[in-house]
Scaffold this motif. Structure first.
Motif, PDB file in Angstrom:
ATOM      1  N   GLN A 100      49.131  33.145  34.791  1.00  0.00           N
ATOM      2  CA  GLN A 100      47.747  33.382  34.403  1.00  0.00           C
ATOM      3  C   GLN A 100      47.248  34.711  34.950  1.00  0.00           C
ATOM      4  N   TYR A 101      47.440  34.951  36.245  1.00  0.00           N
ATOM      5  CA  TYR A 101      46.882  36.158  36.847  1.00  0.00           C
ATOM      6  C   TYR A 101      47.736  37.393  36.588  1.00  0.00           C
ATOM      7  N   PHE A 102      49.038  37.223  36.393  1.00  0.00           N
ATOM      8  CA  PHE A 102      49.866  38.369  36.031  1.00  0.00           C
ATOM      9  C   PHE A 102      49.417  38.923  34.682  1.00  0.00           C
ATOM     10  N   GLY A 107      46.745  42.760  31.562  1.00  0.00           N
ATOM     11  CA  GLY A 107      45.975  42.905  30.331  1.00  0.00           C
ATOM     12  C   GLY A 107      44.684  43.672  30.533  1.00  0.00           C
ATOM     13  N   LEU A 108      43.966  43.371  31.604  1.00  0.00           N
ATOM     14  CA  LEU A 108      42.697  44.054  31.862  1.00  0.00           C
ATOM     15  C   LEU A 108      42.883  45.553  32.064  1.00  0.00           C
ATOM     16  N   SER A 109      44.028  45.952  32.618  1.00  0.00           N
ATOM     17  CA  SER A 109      44.268  47.376  32.854  1.00  0.00           C
ATOM     18  C   SER A 109      44.541  48.134  31.553  1.00  0.00           C
ATOM     19  N   THR A 120      38.227  36.231  27.659  1.00  0.00           N
ATOM     20  CA  THR A 120      38.224  35.262  28.754  1.00  0.00           C
ATOM     21  C   THR A 120      37.335  34.075  28.418  1.00  0.00           C
ATOM     22  N   GLY A 121      36.275  34.328  27.643  1.00  0.00           N
ATOM     23  CA  GLY A 121      35.375  33.253  27.238  1.00  0.00           C
ATOM     24  C   GLY A 121      36.025  32.222  26.331  1.00  0.00           C
ATOM     25  N   GLU A 176      44.649  43.247  25.154  1.00  0.00           N
ATOM     26  CA  GLU A 176      43.949  42.032  24.741  1.00  0.00           C
ATOM     27  C   GLU A 176      44.907  40.856  24.562  1.00  0.00           C
ATOM     28  N   GLY A 177      46.134  41.146  24.098  1.00  0.00           N
ATOM     29  CA  GLY A 177      47.124  40.075  23.928  1.00  0.00           C
ATOM     30  C   GLY A 177      47.476  39.405  25.239  1.00  0.00           C
ATOM     31  N   PHE A 178      47.656  40.212  26.281  1.00  0.00           N
ATOM     32  CA  PHE A 178      47.968  39.660  27.598  1.00  0.00           C
ATOM     33  C   PHE A 178      46.787  38.863  28.167  1.00  0.00           C
ATOM     34  N   VAL A 179      45.565  39.342  27.959  1.00  0.00           N
ATOM     35  CA  VAL A 179      44.388  38.615  28.443  1.00  0.00           C
ATOM     36  C   VAL A 179      44.296  37.259  27.748  1.00  0.00           C
ATOM     37  N   LEU A 180      44.612  37.231  26.452  1.00  0.00           N
ATOM     38  CA  LEU A 180      44.600  35.965  25.716  1.00  0.00           C
ATOM     39  C   LEU A 180      45.685  35.018  26.227  1.00  0.00           C
TER      40      LEU A 180
END
Length: 318
Positions: A100-102, A107-109, A120-121, A176-180
C-alpha cells in the motif's frame, strides 16, 4: 463471556462507531501536516521516494512496537503472535503496509496533488466493493452506492478547488496508476483484517504486521539510497513518535471496529480523512485558502450525507 458480548454490542452502536471512527479520521488527518513538517525536520525532499519510504518504515516499525508494548503491559506479559498466524501476518503486512505505502509514495512522486487526493478518495468505494463482491461479507446495495458517490463527489469538489484544467486529464500508470493500486491494497487489507479477526487477536495482528511491514519499507528505502538527517533533534524525534502513535492507535481501533461491524459501516468514514487533513493543515501550516472555501463546506456536507446514507440502511433493518 458476558464482558466480551457487552464489548461487542457497544462497538456496534452508532454512537461508538461515530466517535471511534471519527477519532481515527482525525488522527489520520493530523498526519498530513505532521508528515510535511517531518520532511522538513528530517531534511527529506518531497521527491526523494526512497528516503520517504525509509521514513515511513521507521514510523511503522515504531508504531508496531508501541502497539505490542501497550498490549503486553495490559496483559502483564510480552505478547507473541499466535501459533499458526505467521503467514496471515505476512499477508496483512504485505497488503496493509508494504505494498500500500510503496505504491502510494512512488505514485505520489509522479502524480499531481489533486489527482493523488481524488484517487485516494476511491478507497472507501473500493473497500465496499471488495467486501461485497469478493469476500462476500455483506450485500452491495443501492444505498451504499449512493452514499459512496456522495462522499466521493465531496472529495472531488474539495480537491478541484482552484485547480487548473491544463493537466487534469493527464495521467500515467507510474503516477496515478500506482496511487490507485495503493487503494486496492488498502481495501484488501481491510477485508483481511475482518477475516483474520475471527480467529486471532486484532491488536496483536496489527502490532506485528506493522513491525514486519515497517522493517521491509525501511530496508527498501535504505537499499534504494534513502537517507535521513543524522542529527534531526528532539522536535523531530517527538514528531516521529507522534506519527507512530497515529498509526498505532488509528489502525488498531479501525481494525477493532471492522471486527464488530460491516465493512461499509466503518470504511465510509474514511471520506472524513482529507477533510480533517485540510482543516488541520490550515491550522498548523497556514494553508487557509482551501480550508475555508465554499468548496470545502460543500465537500463537508456531501461527505456527511454519504456517511448518513450508508449507515441509515443499518438502522432501518435493525
Amino acid at each position: 463471556m458476558e464482558k466480551t458480548e457487552k464489548r461487542a454490542i457497544n462497538l456496534t452502536s452508532m454512537k461508538a462507531v461515530l466517535l471511534l471512527a471519527g477519532f481515527c479520521c482525525f488522527l489520520w488527518g493530523s498526519a498530513t501536516p505532521a508528515i510535511k513538517t517531518g520532511y522538513s525536520l528530517f531534511q527529506i525532499d518531497s521527491s526523494d521516494t526512497f528516503s520517504i519510504l525509509m521514513f515511513a518504515g521507521i514510523r511503522f516499525l515504531l508504531a508496531g512496537f508501541l502497539v505490542i508494548l501497550y498490549h503486553s503491559m495490559i496483559k502483564g506479559r510480552w505478547i507473541l503472535p499466535a501459533k499458526g498466524s505467521g503467514m496471515k501476518l505476512c499477508n496483512l503486512a504485505l497488503s496493509q503496509t508494504i505494498l500500500q505505502y510503496f505504491f502510494f509514495y512512488v505514485g505520489l512522486s509522479h502524480a499531481t496533488g489533486v489527482h493523488g487526493a481524488i484517487i485516494t478518495g476511491t478507497n472507501v468505494f473500493i473497500s465496499i466493493l471488495f467486501a461485497s463482491l469478493i469476500f462476500r461479507y455483506e450485500k452491495l446495495t443501492s444505498q451504499k452506492l449512493v452514499g459512496c458517490i456522495l462522499g466521493f463527489a465531496g472529495i472531488v469538489i474539495m480537491n478541484l478547488s482552484g485547480a487548473g484544467t491544463d493537466k487534469l486529464f493527464e495521467m500515467s500508470f507510474l503516477g496515478e496508476g500506482f496511487v490507485l493500486l495503493a487503494q486496492v491494497f488498502y481495501a484488501i487489507s481491510g477485508a483481511l483484517i475482518k477475516k483474520y479477526s475471527r480467529e486471532y487477536d486484532v491488536v496483536t495482528m496489527s502490532g506485528y504486521q506493522f513491525m514486519l511491514g515497517g522493517a521491509a519499507l525501511t530496508a527498501i528505502g535504505f537499499l534504494g539510497g534513502g537517507t535521513l538527517a543524522r542529527a534531526p533533534g528532539i522536535l523531530a524525534a517527538v514528531l516521529l513518535l507522534y506519527l507512530s502513535f497515529i498509526s498505532a492507535a488509528a489502525y488498531t481501533i479501525w481494525g477493532i471496529l471492522l471486527k464488530y461491524n460491516p465493512v461499509s459501516r466503518v470504511t465510509v468514514f474514511g471520506f472524513m480523512n482529507p477533510l480533517f487533513g485540510v482543516v488541520l493543515s490550515a491550522a498548523f501550516l497556514g494553508e487557509k485558502e482551501q480550508a475555508f472555501s465554499v468548496n470545502a463546506l460543500t465537500a463537508l456536507v456531501l461527505v456527511c450525507l454519504g456517511i448518513y446514507v450508508v449507515n441509515k440502511e443499518k438502522q432501518v433493518k435493525s
